[in-house]
Write an enzyme that holds these catalytic residues in place. Structure first.
Site, mmCIF file in Angstrom:
data_model
loop_
_atom_site.group_PDB
_atom_site.id
_atom_site.type_symbol
_atom_site.label_atom_id
_atom_site.label_comp_id
_atom_site.label_asym_id
_atom_site.label_seq_id
_atom_site.Cartn_x
_atom_site.Cartn_y
_atom_site.Cartn_z
ATOM 1 N N CYS A 145 0.866 -1.157 0.000
ATOM 2 C CA CYS A 145 0.000 0.000 0.000
ATOM 3 C C CYS A 145 0.916 1.224 0.000
ATOM 4 C CB CYS A 145 -0.890 -0.017 1.238
ATOM 5 S SG CYS A 145 -2.376 0.965 1.020
ATOM 6 N N CYS A 160 -4.203 -1.072 -2.206
ATOM 7 C CA CYS A 160 -4.745 0.271 -2.408
ATOM 8 C C CYS A 160 -4.547 0.670 -3.863
ATOM 9 C CB CYS A 160 -4.120 1.280 -1.457
ATOM 10 S SG CYS A 160 -2.409 1.710 -1.766
ATOM 11 N N CYS A 168 6.197 -0.427 -9.565
ATOM 12 C CA CYS A 168 6.744 -1.214 -8.460
ATOM 13 C C CYS A 168 8.174 -1.641 -8.773
ATOM 14 C CB CYS A 168 5.906 -2.463 -8.221
ATOM 15 S SG CYS A 168 4.258 -2.119 -7.605
#
Length: 163
Positions: free
Chosen positions: A11, A87, A95
């Site tokens: 998140c 989220c 990422c």
């Protein structure tokens, strides 16, 4: 697939949803699962409402901390089998490349920290997030991972995120 799995919940702030998911899976998934959580921009502390929700569910809270996903993108980190964003902000971010190319899925959960109001309203938002995460984790744990091929697992974990 292995008989022991590492799961990372992501998140943005790593203060509530990903922390609760980590605690839920570490309790429900023993001994076959080890859960971790992290954030792209960790807030540096675990939200007290998240801690309270975990305590109400009688889940351990010792050792929970807000941490950066950078801790899990190194060769020294545990090799992840699954990475779940919980989220919408983290799902849209670029990422890190996770060592071992784990399976990924987005399990979006409304942000309880965004709820303003009286304490009862905030507590309900945290309870709702917890219930959603607990349900999804229970569904995930019911998958016969050792009997499914990678494509089937990817489809199943994606479907869980839509429930």
């Amino acid at each position: 697939m292995n008989a022991a799995y590492n799961v990372l919940f992501l998140c943005t702030g790593n203060s509530a949803r990903s922390i609760m998911a980590e605690a839920i899976l570490n309790q429900k998934g023993r001994p076959n699962f080890s859960a971790y959580s992290a954030g792209s921009h960790p807030g540096g502390r675990v939200n007290p409402y998240a801690i309270r929700q975990l305590e109400l569910a009688k889940l351990p809270t010792a050792g929970l901390r807000s941490k950066s996903w950078d801790e899990f993108a190194t060769s020294a980190a545990p090799k992840m089998n699954f990475v779940f964003t919980v989220c919408d902000n983290a799902a849209r971010e670029v990422c890190p490349v996770w060592p071992g190319q784990p399976m990924t899925a987005h399990w979006g959960v409304p942000d309880p920290t965004a709820v303003a109001g009286i304490p009862e309203q905030i507590e309900r938002a945290f309870r709702d997030a917890f219930v959603t995460l607990e349900r999804r984790i229970s569904l995930f744990l019911s998958l016969p991972l050792v009997n499914l091929d990678s494509l089937a697992i990817k489809r199943q974990i994606a479907e869980i995120g839509r429930q």
